[in-house]
Scaffold this motif. Structure first.
Motif, short mmCIF file in Angstrom:
data_model
loop_
_atom_site.label_atom_id
_atom_site.label_comp_id
_atom_site.label_asym_id
_atom_site.label_seq_id
_atom_site.Cartn_x
_atom_site.Cartn_y
_atom_site.Cartn_z
N TRP A 9 35.88 39.26 50.89
CA TRP A 9 36.24 39.96 49.66
C TRP A 9 36.53 38.85 48.65
O TRP A 9 37.52 38.12 48.77
CB TRP A 9 37.49 40.79 49.93
CG TRP A 9 37.72 41.96 49.03
CD1 TRP A 9 37.26 42.16 47.78
CD2 TRP A 9 38.53 43.11 49.36
NE1 TRP A 9 37.71 43.35 47.28
CE2 TRP A 9 38.49 43.96 48.23
CE3 TRP A 9 39.27 43.49 50.47
CZ2 TRP A 9 39.18 45.17 48.19
CZ3 TRP A 9 39.96 44.69 50.44
CH2 TRP A 9 39.91 45.53 49.31
N VAL A 11 37.51 37.07 45.17
CA VAL A 11 38.15 37.08 43.84
C VAL A 11 37.62 35.84 43.14
O VAL A 11 38.08 34.73 43.37
CB VAL A 11 39.68 37.05 43.96
CG1 VAL A 11 40.33 37.00 42.57
CG2 VAL A 11 40.17 38.28 44.72
N ILE A 19 35.22 40.75 41.00
CA ILE A 19 35.70 40.84 42.38
C ILE A 19 34.59 41.50 43.20
O ILE A 19 34.12 42.59 42.87
CB ILE A 19 37.02 41.62 42.48
CG1 ILE A 19 38.11 40.87 41.70
CG2 ILE A 19 37.43 41.81 43.93
CD1 ILE A 19 39.44 41.58 41.64
N ARG A 21 33.08 42.76 46.92
CA ARG A 21 33.39 43.15 48.30
C ARG A 21 32.18 42.84 49.18
O ARG A 21 31.04 43.08 48.81
CB ARG A 21 33.70 44.66 48.34
CG ARG A 21 34.21 45.16 49.69
CD ARG A 21 35.65 44.72 49.92
NE ARG A 21 36.11 45.06 51.25
CZ ARG A 21 36.74 46.18 51.56
NH1 ARG A 21 36.97 47.10 50.63
NH2 ARG A 21 37.16 46.40 52.79
N ASN A 349 48.38 40.25 37.16
CA ASN A 349 47.86 39.51 38.30
C ASN A 349 46.83 38.47 37.85
O ASN A 349 46.81 37.34 38.33
CB ASN A 349 47.21 40.45 39.31
CG ASN A 349 48.20 41.39 39.95
OD1 ASN A 349 49.38 41.06 40.10
ND2 ASN A 349 47.75 42.57 40.34
N ARG A 350 45.98 38.88 36.90
CA ARG A 350 44.97 37.96 36.39
C ARG A 350 45.60 36.75 35.71
O ARG A 350 45.15 35.61 35.90
CB ARG A 350 44.04 38.68 35.42
CG ARG A 350 42.93 37.82 34.87
CD ARG A 350 41.96 38.63 34.03
NE ARG A 350 40.85 37.81 33.54
CZ ARG A 350 39.77 38.30 32.94
NH1 ARG A 350 39.67 39.61 32.74
NH2 ARG A 350 38.81 37.49 32.54
N HIS A 395 44.11 48.01 48.29
CA HIS A 395 43.36 48.66 47.22
C HIS A 395 42.64 47.63 46.37
O HIS A 395 41.46 47.79 46.03
CB HIS A 395 44.31 49.47 46.32
CG HIS A 395 44.89 50.67 46.98
ND1 HIS A 395 44.17 51.83 47.20
CD2 HIS A 395 46.14 50.90 47.46
CE1 HIS A 395 44.94 52.72 47.79
NE2 HIS A 395 46.14 52.19 47.96
N HIS A 396 43.37 46.56 45.98
CA HIS A 396 42.83 45.56 45.07
C HIS A 396 43.12 44.17 45.65
O HIS A 396 44.28 43.83 45.89
CB HIS A 396 43.47 45.69 43.68
CG HIS A 396 43.32 47.05 43.08
ND1 HIS A 396 42.12 47.52 42.57
CD2 HIS A 396 44.22 48.05 42.92
CE1 HIS A 396 42.29 48.73 42.11
NE2 HIS A 396 43.55 49.09 42.31
N ASP A 398 43.04 41.20 44.30
CA ASP A 398 43.87 40.31 43.49
C ASP A 398 45.35 40.67 43.62
O ASP A 398 46.22 39.79 43.68
CB ASP A 398 43.41 40.31 42.03
CG ASP A 398 43.41 41.68 41.38
OD1 ASP A 398 43.47 42.71 42.10
OD2 ASP A 398 43.34 41.74 40.13
N SER A 399 45.65 41.96 43.69
CA SER A 399 47.03 42.39 43.89
C SER A 399 47.56 41.94 45.24
O SER A 399 48.71 41.50 45.35
CB SER A 399 47.14 43.91 43.78
OG SER A 399 48.47 44.34 44.03
#
Length: 450
Positions: A9, A11, A19, A21, A349-350, A395-396, A398-399
């Motif tokens: 995955w 980033v 991003i 997957r 987060n970014r 879910h994400h 980056d999070s």
């Protein structure tokens, strides 16, 4: 040599914050040569690659940069908690450091570099201000070489108001030593090791030495990093010495501010200093955990980011942090500013990941060359294991990196195309033997302090 990392995955931290997957990353020698998600292309590359890492349960991201640390302080972690900055320095850090030998600096840097790598920093800037021997810096650079980290040795110095045993009063010696280190080390190991210039702080370095070393950094084309407004005491000391000038006012009067000037901490800046910061486009290096550890205050980072300044992240030394966990620093960074400003949207987060990667690349003097997962970028890469109860389900991606993961979740680390950590273990250093050696050394030094 071609290394294929398949099914992570990703980033990317590219311009579009893409991003991916179940993608793939192809590394050719020391650079990323291809990034994609097409299964047919991945299958083709699987036949052509010299080696393959299957990363189906990993998040892949650019290696992070710790923009400010002091590696020797691995020998001081936990030596003295619950003290303000000056008392911590004068009663613990300085007396202990005075007893460290050249070999101690080497072993402290070895374990410090290994800690950085295993907790997410593929690169670090080490401000080395203990020059009881001019060989201390060489020993730190040797440790960087052996561990495989991308390392910058920021040759630090103080020549006026400082702990007497660490004060260096011969300006020519300081200038010549910077030149020596640059000649011997800068750009070695295929560009992996570099050197920069580091006047310690505004009250410990004379105005003429500030100007001479800044000019030298310009002549050599290297970065210039100084502790700035770390606490209120630093601001007050500077004002008493220099006609009421605050830190950035003093630096501006010396003519040492520009885009290659890095300001470690930069907490206690008033509105006028923020205008100076924006005018010269200096780079703040934010060390939130250490700032909280010493109760120094909270830097105006969200405002700096709105100005478009490339704020980078650092852990600071493990003496004033206890750890150098860059993955853990991501969450603390976000939470500090959300809570301090009572605004959950003030930093994203970014933003945090950009500070740790792309802005960290700028701090290393490699802006545009690293900090993204994109073709042509240096192959400094992390694989983080996300299939753990404290991270999954995700879910994400980056999070998960910012809010869930910590340094213990780093599985694989690649620097300059070389795998330096695999399955959470260094491929280059005997970790058990190193830890035993370091433990014996700190106990010997502590006994000598009694």
């Amino acid at each position: 040599m071609k290394l294929l990392i398949r099914n992570p995955w990703i980033v990317t931290m590219n311009d579009n914050y893409e991003i991916i997957r179940n993608g793939f990353v192809l590394v050719t020698d020391d650079k990323i040569s291809e990034v994609g998600s097409d299964p047919a292309r991945m299958a083709q590359l699987s036949q052509e690659a010299d080696s393959i890492i299957d990363a189906a349960d990993k998040i892949l991201m650019p290696g992070m940069v710790s923009g400010h640390t002091h590696l020797f302080q691995t020998f001081l972690r936990g030596l003295a908690d619950d003290l303000p900055l000056y008392e911590w320095l004068s009663t613990q850090v300085w007396p202990f450091s005075e007893l460290m030998t050249e070999d101690d600096f080497y072993y402290a840097a070895l374990i410090g570099c290994l800690e950085n790598l295993k907790t997410g920093a593929t690169a670090c800037i080490d401000q080395d201000y203990i020059n009881t021997s001019l060989n201390n810096s060489n020993r730190v650079l040797q440790a960087m070489k052996e561990t495989g980290i991308r390392g910058n040795m920021c040759r630090c110095f103080a020549n006026i108001v400082y702990y007497e045993k660490f004060r260096e009063t011969d300006q020519d010696m300081i200038l010549n030593d910077i030149k020596r280190l640059h000649s011997q080390w800068h750009g070695t190991e295929n560009g992996r090791l570099t050197v920069s210039v580091g006047p310690l702080n505004p009250w410990g370095v004379s105005p003429d030495l500030f100007q001479k070393t800044k000019q030298l950094s310009k002549d050599l084309g290297i970065k210039f990093q100084v502790h700035t407004a770390e606490d209120q005491d630093v601001v007050e000391k500077t004002a008493k010495m220099y006609d009421g000038m605050r830190n950035l006012e003093f630096f501006e009067s010396l003519g040492i501010l520009d885009e290659d000037t890095q300001l470690a901490h930069a907490i206690w800046l008033d509105d006028h200093e923020m205008e100076i910061l924006a005018k010269y486009r200096c780079q703040p290096i934010h060390c939130p955990v250490a700032n909280a550890y010493l109760a120094d205050g909270v830097a105006r980072v969200p405002e700096m980011l709105k100005m478009g300044l490339p704020v980078a992240l650092g852990t600071d030394g493990p003496g004033s942090n206890n750890a150098q966990d860059m993955l853990g620093t991501l969450k603390y960074t976000a939470l500090m500013h959300k809570n301090h400003n009572l605004d959950a949207h003030i930093i994203s987060n970014r933003d945090v990941l950009t500070m740790a990667t792309r802005n960290g690349a700028i701090a290393m003097g490699m802006g545009g060359e690293m900090g993204q997962i994109a073709p042509g970028q240096k192959a400094d890469i992390l694989l983080v294991d996300w299939k753990k109860p404290h991270i999954a389900p995700v879910h994400h991606a980056d999070s998960a990196l910012v809010n869930n993961a910590n340094g213990n979740d780093v599985d694989t680390v690649i620097v300059n195309g070389e795998v330096v950590v695999r399955d959470k273990k260094s491929t280059k250093i005997d970790e058990v033997a190193l830890i035993d050696e370091c433990q014996q050394r700190i106990e010997f030094i502590k006994n000598k302090m009694k």
